[in-house]
Design an enzyme around this catalytic site. Structure first.
Site: not given
Length: 710
Positions: A44, A113, A174, A364
């Site tokens: 896309e 789309k 999509c 850490s």
């Protein structure tokens, strides 16, 4: 009956990198043609890159997209093959997210789309308008730079399909696959046999299964060939698009690309027999519905996708050949593998595209910073693997990042050696730090090969406390030394914030110390659950959730051959910001007032299930009712929402981070909420208390074994 070779591609595009995007598009078309393909589908918005965000509103983005398309149309690569290419198009002064179908210097169709993604991380309605004229089309007048190339003045624009001499092709974009009434249903009933889907779908833990099932379902009842192409990589934002291009036929996956890869171009192809689609559709009920289906406008073209005779298929292309009984198992990664691979690929794209010299992480000695470091090491492993395969782009990027001259013959084939060049770690201890965490940090750095330094920062903390005392005439004390809660918290926070200041200083200057030019990117290590609860210091040196991180570390211990990781798994999570005494050792879960497992449940209910305080309580009464009383559940829910509300402001300053978890509290765009709350939720909490007071206690008390014997 003839064989039809089709394919889908995954490209690692980059927002606004028009030159690079063009090169990758042309490379994918060339590979497709080498395999004998006659149809190529890309992801896309592949021309400008999916992640342009508000740049889609700029005329330049549309202009440059047309310029790139003109280059593709005139290229030798794009001749003799149908190409489905994604870009924004302005039609009648409206911006649409479009697919442009081309063949031999001609534009066949521009398909906008129709259903836009506008949830979670997606904001397509901010930039684009959906095409709402279903099964309708209009003339689109092409810009002059395209007219010169194609000789066309106008082309079909809208919800139409392409009819070749041997089949019919339809486009789905999509999000349209994820909608209840997907376009492929009506297109299939009207005779469309090949569906293309161009996607910009990002990675999220355990998300791939949903995507695969939707692709399979699209042609299981309907019949047809489904080509799915997806973006792959980091194109400039928090998301990693996880590729996994696929081809499905009649509800069965026949080809699948990689989900995580450092490849800039990956082409997935399959050889299929279009007659299998027609045989699958020869059912009475399907035929009755198809006979009454509404008609799509067909753009008729004078060429075929098949040769009209049996093709000789090369052995390497047999992978996707449908032979009736041939099976293909879809590859799914475990969550811990996804954590190892997805963020590692994202970090590599970030590093090479930011043109910096490496990463810096304050270690850490705890599991969160450990996980961050191991992900960087996973990145080095992927780089070394690609280098051993001879990936020229990866080798070139690795040489530049590690400070090698252009004519260098350096090959980053050893992940520990490459890590030493580009990864810097530092243990920043204070009087509250333990020997165990310092030793774990040192051993981890040795195991993965990072350039490690160890320092004590007590002098800086003392200087700040002295300055405060000089200005105010008072000296704050830790709780262990008689100080108040306010003093105790302030003294913890100043340590964390000073670590951030030191981290950025060392990140800027360590390359200089090592005789190199440039700076390092500072990585944080806050996890989703602690961010959700607000258990972090704003502007400190701070990913999936804690449970998944532990699974990832256990996986990496064996898969990456790092036995030191076992000590991180067995360690009690602690911030080490308070003095250790005989009767007190700071522990994260005790500080938070809730366990990490409980936080994961709260997070999913709050975000995924869209629960407020009251609905979360009612759900947990059913889920936890056998273990806790309604009053205990009420207390836990109220504590969570109280802490979440009063700490929400911290999310507004959270460092941009890799999106991996579906209940992420990222304030940037995924989890949009106020940062100033009525933190005690008087109305909601009162209702919880009223219900909890009258509900029966169904919890089962656990009797200690000794008491049973007595």
């Amino acid at each position: 009956m003839g064989h039809l070779i089709t394919l889908a591609t995954s490209l690692n595009q980059w927002a606004l990198d028009f030159q690079g995007n063009l090169e990758r598009i042309l490379a994918s078309i060339a590979i497709a043609k080498e395999r004998g393909a006659t149809l190529r589908v890309g992801p896309e918005l592949e021309v400008p890159g999916y992640g342009c965000l508000d740049h889609f509103l700029e005329g330049d983005t549309v202009l440059h997209s047309w310029e790139v398309l003109a280059k593709v149309l005139t290229s030798e690569e794009a001749q003799g093959i149908v190409c489905d290419i994604g870009m924004p198009v302005v039609h009648k002064n409206v911006i649409y997210n479009c697919r442009v179908i081309i063949h031999n210097r001609q534009i066949l169709l521009i398909r906008p789309k129709m259903w836009l993604a506008n949830d979670g991380n997606y904001r397509e309605l901010r930039y684009f308008t959906p095409w709402t004229k279903h099964r309708q089309w209009e003339d689109h007048y092409l810009p002059r730079i395209i007219q010169v190339v194609t000789g066309q003045t106008k082309v079909t624009f809208g919800d139409a399909v392409i009819s070749t001499q041997d089949t019919c092709i339809g486009v789905e974009l999509c999000e349209e696959l994820f909608t209840p009434a997907s376009p492929h249903i009506l297109m299939g009933l009207d005779g469309v046999e090949i569906f293309t889907n161009s996607s910009g779908s990002h990675h999220e833990l355990r998300k791939l299964y949903t995507r695969v099932e939707l692709i399979k379902e699209a042609t299981l009842k309907l019949g047809g060939v489904y080509l799915y192409a997806n973006q792959q990589g980091c194109d400039g934002d928090r998301l990693y698009y996880d590729g996994c291009a696929m081809i499905a036929v009649n509800g069965r996956i026949v080809a699948q690309g990689s989900q995580f890869s450092l490849n800039d171009v990956e082409v997935v192809s399959a050889t299929i027999d279009i007659e299998d689609v027609r045989a699958h559709r020869a059912k009475s009920s399907r035929s009755m519905q198809a006979a009454s289906a509404e008609r799509y406008h067909r753009v008729e073209v004078p060429f075929a996708l098949t040769s009209g005779k049996f093709d000789i298929v090369r052995e390497e292309d047999m992978f996707g050949l449908l032979s009736g009984s041939k099976s293909f198992d879809v590859r799914y990664h475990k969550a811990e593998e996804e954590i190892a691979l997805g963020p590692a690929c994202w970090l590599w794209d970030y590093l090479r595209r930011s043109r910096t010299q490496g990463y810096f992480v304050p270690l850490s000695g705890g599991i969160d910073s450990c996980a961050t470091a191991v992900i960087v090491y996973s990145m080095s492993r992927l780089v070394a693997e690609a280098a051993r395969r001879g990936d020229k782009q990866v080798i070139s990027d690795a040489r530049r990042i590690s400070g090698e001259p252009e004519d260098s013959s350096y090959i980053p084939s050893d992940p520990r050696e490459f890590t030493k060049r580009i990864f810097h770690t530092c243990y920043m201890g204070t009087e509250n730090s333990s020997a165990e965490t310092r030793q774990r940090a040192k051993q981890l750095s040795e195991a993965i090969g990072s350039y490690h330094i160890d320092l004590n920062m007590d002098s800086i903390v003392t200087a700040v406390r002295h300055l405060f005392g000089l200005v105010t005439g008072t000296r704050p004390q830790f709780r262990a030394h008689g100080g108040s809660a306010a003093e105790n918290l302030a003294l913890q926070n100043i340590q964390a914030r000073l670590r951030m200041v030191l981290a950025y200083m060392f990140a800027q200057l360590l390359p200089w110390v090592r005789g190199r030019v440039g700076g390092l990117l500072v990585l944080g290590s806050a996890n989703v659950d602690e961010s959700l609860r607000g258990y972090l210091t704003k502007y400190d040196c701070s990913s999936g959730n804690k449970t998944d991180l532990k699974k990832f570390i256990a996986y990496a211990e064996t898969s990456f051959e790092l036995p030191i990781l076992a000590s991180f798994l067995n360690a009690v999570p602690t911030a080490e910001l308070e003095p250790i005494t005989e009767s007190y050792v700071q522990a994260d879960e005790a500080d938070m007032g809730m366990t990490y497992d409980e936080l994961s449940v709260f997070g999913r209910l709050r975000k995924n299930e869209k629960c407020g305080p009251y609905s979360m309580f009612t759900k947990l009464v059913h889920e936890w009712g056998s273990m806790l009383s309604p009053l205990q559940i009420a207390d836990k829910v109220k504590l969570f929402f109280f802490e979440h509300a009063r700490n929400r402001h911290k999310m507004t300053t959270l460092t941009p981070s890799y999106h991996a978890e579906s209940y992420s509290p990222d304030d940037n765009r995924f989890d949009l909420r106020p940062f100033l709350y009525p933190s005690r939720f008087p109305w909601q909490f009162k209702k919880i208390d009223e219900i909890a007071a009258v509900l029966p206690d169904r919890s089962i008390s656990v009797v200690p074994e000794k008491a049973k014997q007595d």
